[in-house]
Motif scaffolding. Structure first.
Motif, PDB file in Angstrom:
ATOM      1  N   GLU A  61      73.135 -82.340 124.453  1.00 38.17           N
ATOM      2  CA  GLU A  61      72.998 -81.428 125.601  1.00 38.17           C
ATOM      3  C   GLU A  61      71.540 -81.255 125.990  1.00 38.17           C
ATOM      4  O   GLU A  61      71.191 -81.224 127.178  1.00 38.17           O
ATOM      5  CB  GLU A  61      73.632 -80.075 125.247  1.00 38.17           C
ATOM      6  CG  GLU A  61      73.595 -79.033 126.358  1.00 38.17           C
ATOM      7  CD  GLU A  61      72.298 -78.236 126.400  1.00 38.17           C
ATOM      8  OE1 GLU A  61      71.903 -77.813 127.513  1.00 38.17           O
ATOM      9  OE2 GLU A  61      71.673 -78.050 125.334  1.00 38.17           O
ATOM     10  N   PHE A  62      70.662 -81.160 124.990  1.00 45.43           N
ATOM     11  CA  PHE A  62      69.229 -81.030 125.239  1.00 45.43           C
ATOM     12  C   PHE A  62      68.705 -82.258 125.985  1.00 45.43           C
ATOM     13  O   PHE A  62      67.953 -82.135 126.964  1.00 45.43           O
ATOM     14  CB  PHE A  62      68.494 -80.861 123.905  1.00 45.43           C
ATOM     15  CG  PHE A  62      66.993 -80.878 124.015  1.00 45.43           C
ATOM     16  CD1 PHE A  62      66.295 -79.730 124.327  1.00 45.43           C
ATOM     17  CD2 PHE A  62      66.279 -82.053 123.800  1.00 45.43           C
ATOM     18  CE1 PHE A  62      64.904 -79.739 124.424  1.00 45.43           C
ATOM     19  CE2 PHE A  62      64.896 -82.078 123.900  1.00 45.43           C
ATOM     20  CZ  PHE A  62      64.211 -80.916 124.211  1.00 45.43           C
ATOM     21  N   CYS A  63      69.088 -83.440 125.522  1.00 46.25           N
ATOM     22  CA  CYS A  63      68.636 -84.668 126.185  1.00 46.25           C
ATOM     23  C   CYS A  63      69.094 -84.712 127.637  1.00 46.25           C
ATOM     24  O   CYS A  63      68.327 -85.093 128.534  1.00 46.25           O
ATOM     25  CB  CYS A  63      69.141 -85.897 125.427  1.00 46.25           C
ATOM     26  SG  CYS A  63      68.242 -86.220 123.899  1.00 46.25           S
ATOM     27  N   LYS A  64      70.323 -84.302 127.876  1.00 44.98           N
ATOM     28  CA  LYS A  64      70.852 -84.340 129.235  1.00 44.98           C
ATOM     29  C   LYS A  64      70.189 -83.307 130.136  1.00 44.98           C
ATOM     30  O   LYS A  64      69.689 -83.639 131.219  1.00 44.98           O
ATOM     31  CB  LYS A  64      72.369 -84.097 129.217  1.00 44.98           C
ATOM     32  CG  LYS A  64      72.987 -84.061 130.608  1.00 44.98           C
ATOM     33  CD  LYS A  64      74.484 -83.797 130.563  1.00 44.98           C
ATOM     34  CE  LYS A  64      75.070 -83.743 131.976  1.00 44.98           C
ATOM     35  NZ  LYS A  64      76.536 -83.482 131.967  1.00 44.98           N
ATOM     36  N   ASN A  65      70.167 -82.060 129.713  1.00 49.33           N
ATOM     37  CA  ASN A  65      69.760 -80.972 130.597  1.00 49.33           C
ATOM     38  C   ASN A  65      68.276 -80.667 130.600  1.00 49.33           C
ATOM     39  O   ASN A  65      67.777 -80.028 131.525  1.00 49.33           O
ATOM     40  CB  ASN A  65      70.544 -79.703 130.246  1.00 49.33           C
ATOM     41  CG  ASN A  65      72.019 -79.846 130.546  1.00 49.33           C
ATOM     42  OD1 ASN A  65      72.403 -80.460 131.533  1.00 49.33           O
ATOM     43  ND2 ASN A  65      72.865 -79.306 129.686  1.00 49.33           N
ATOM     44  N   VAL A  66      67.551 -81.100 129.581  1.00 49.16           N
ATOM     45  CA  VAL A  66      66.108 -80.863 129.532  1.00 49.16           C
ATOM     46  C   VAL A  66      65.331 -82.152 129.818  1.00 49.16           C
ATOM     47  O   VAL A  66      64.467 -82.181 130.680  1.00 49.16           O
ATOM     48  CB  VAL A  66      65.697 -80.268 128.162  1.00 49.16           C
ATOM     49  CG1 VAL A  66      64.183 -80.091 128.100  1.00 49.16           C
ATOM     50  CG2 VAL A  66      66.398 -78.926 127.932  1.00 49.16           C
TER      51      VAL A  66
END
Length: 478
Positions: A188-193
């Motif tokens: 999720e971090f890779c996608k959204n940040v």
């Protein structure tokens, strides 16, 4: 002026020499420099500012899942390291040893931590006594040292920065749930940040972390079609607990071994950020991790009212973005190139004619598109544009991943794809390490992961032709 031109000199074309392009961007965008010790790097202020933004947002996510930050020692006694045989063998070639304290030889060698499982295990053995002490949900931000043979800034260095989570649970079910939960946090971090799409899955036994029961990974695809392992999460089961004597008394007053997980991401993600989004003008940063989200470039700054208007806009927009005004006497063209190299998402241009029309020009780094907008409601215009850039960068990276993901049903197809169309290859596998080894020896490609979302491309292994058990992602990797 000659020096200024040199600073924004053209970087190597990424399509001609991608590794050199990468090195050029790291240096010319002032992210890092080489140190006097081979394999180590100096992270410069701009590079560290990006890392701080990444760290802060990852740390928030880790704490939101109930984890606490701690700090354990840098040095590990050899006797402590030796307690877990598989773990030691896995890291032995990369360990840096300290043999002297001052001029005196130490009675026992100590290693500079390559990772901290042994230290956490030793600590947990002292503080966990009862089921009431569980779970232990600890995380550490630190640096580690691994004596790598081949290094490249951010991607693989002798010393690097990372976070490492280490948890202890009453049951294997709990440690497994923790392992997958944190893998999902990374994805999720890779996608959204970072605006980087990833493939989630399990590593093969050969690629499993030393001493782990199961290792899970997020795999990203760089612009040149090479894979990058971007984060891992491990279920240790009770293997480390048995080696280090980590036991607790359960509710029936019986002794049990704890079950553990470990997970981490590092400054490798900086490498992914550069190689997924960058172009031939330099960095392209997602707004979420851009130290400067908007750079104001005053045009004809010497003319009355221009700098004053730029200052007023900067003060207004501070509430909605990270913003800076370039007040130096460099030419506007030089400034444009400089901030393109640094990947600043939005360039705001304002000059005498813009002031007359009560407008500004906004230039997007991701697409190069320019738009003219009113000074009225500029806060909303900037906020909306930053969101659009973040989403557009993810969609562009996702398109690249999808377009560079291929399928192969036999070795002829497999090798042809690798040679002509670098990227991920989805292919079936029988589960035998001999086939995994043969594919690597023949092609240089490694198994990246057994994805959670399985597909049946064919009934047979791509290598040996026997009955297939899994669909794997394969690829050459950094």
């Amino acid at each position: 002026m000659a020096n200024e031109k040199k600073l924004v000199a053209e970087i190597t074309d990424m399509e001609k020499d991608f590794p050199q392009w990468y090195t050029d961007v790291v240096k010319k965008a002032e992210l890092a420099d080489y140190s006097s010790l081979k394999g180590c790097m100096i992270i410069k202020p701009y590079g560290f500012a990006i890392w701080e933004l990444m760290q802060r947002q990852m740390d928030d996510r880790i704490k939101a899942t109930g984890h606490e930050n701690v700090y354990l020692p840098l040095l590990i006694p050899e006797s402590l390291l030796q307690k877990e045989k598989d773990h030691v063998e896995g890291f032995a070639p990369e360990v840096a040893w300290v043999t002297h304290g001052g001029e005196n030889e130490l009675p026992e060698r100590v290693c500079v931590r390559p990772t901290s499982e042994t230290l956490f295990c030793d600590h947990y053995a002292h503080i966990i006594q009862s089921y009431r002490d569980l779970p232990k949900l600890y995380n550490q931000w630190c640096s580690v040292v691994r004596w790598e043979k081949t290094t490249r800034p951010f991607l693989r260095t002798t010393e690097f920065l990372w976070q490492e989570g280490h948890t202890a649970h009453a049951t294997d079910e709990e440690s497994q749930a923790e392992t997958i939960k944190m893998l999902n946090v990374y994805a999720e971090f890779c996608k959204n940040v970072l605006a980087v799409p990833v493939i989630k899955g399990e590593k093969t036994p050969k690629e499993r972390f030393a001493g782990a029961k199961a290792t899970y990974t997020i795999e990203s695809l760089m612009h040149d079609g090479k894979a990058l392992q971007s984060g891992t999460s491990h279920n240790f089961g009770d293997g480390f607990a048995k080696a280090y004597g980590i036991q607790y008394t359960d509710q029936n007053n019986e002794l049990q071994y704890v079950h553990q997980s470990s997970w981490g991401v590092s400054t490798r993600l900086m490498g992914a950020l550069i190689m997924v989004h960058g172009d031939n003008s330099g960095l392209v940063l997602p707004p979420a991790v851009a130290p400067i989200q908007v750079i104001i470039v005053p045009i004809a700054m010497h003319k009355a009212g221009v700098l004053e208007q730029a200052n007023e806009l900067e003060n207004r927009l501070k509430a909605v973005c990270r913003i800076k005004t370039d007040r130096t006497d460099k030419t506007p063209g030089w400034k444009f190139s400089e901030y393109e190299m640094k990947g600043v998402p939005i360039r705001l241009e304002i000059g005498p004619k813009d002031i007359e029309k009560h407008q500004v020009v906004l230039a997007r780094r991701d697409t190069g598109e320019k738009v003219t907008v009113s000074i009225d409601g500029l806060e909303e215009s900037i906020s909306d544009l930053l969101k659009q850039i973040q989403e557009n960068m993810y969609q562009k990276a996702l398109k690249n991943l999808n377009e560079k993901t291929y399928t192969a049903t036999n070795m002829e197809e497999f090798e042809e794809i690798l040679d002509e169309h670098p990227g991920f290859i989805k292919a079936m596998w029988c589960g035998d390490q001999a086939c995994e080894d043969e594919i690597k020896e023949l092609t240089g490609a490694t198994s990246r992961c057994i994805p959670f979302e399985q597909e049946e491309i064919s009934d047979t292994c791509v290598c040996c032709g026997k009955k297939a058990r899994y669909m794997l992602y394969w690829g050459r990797a950094y």
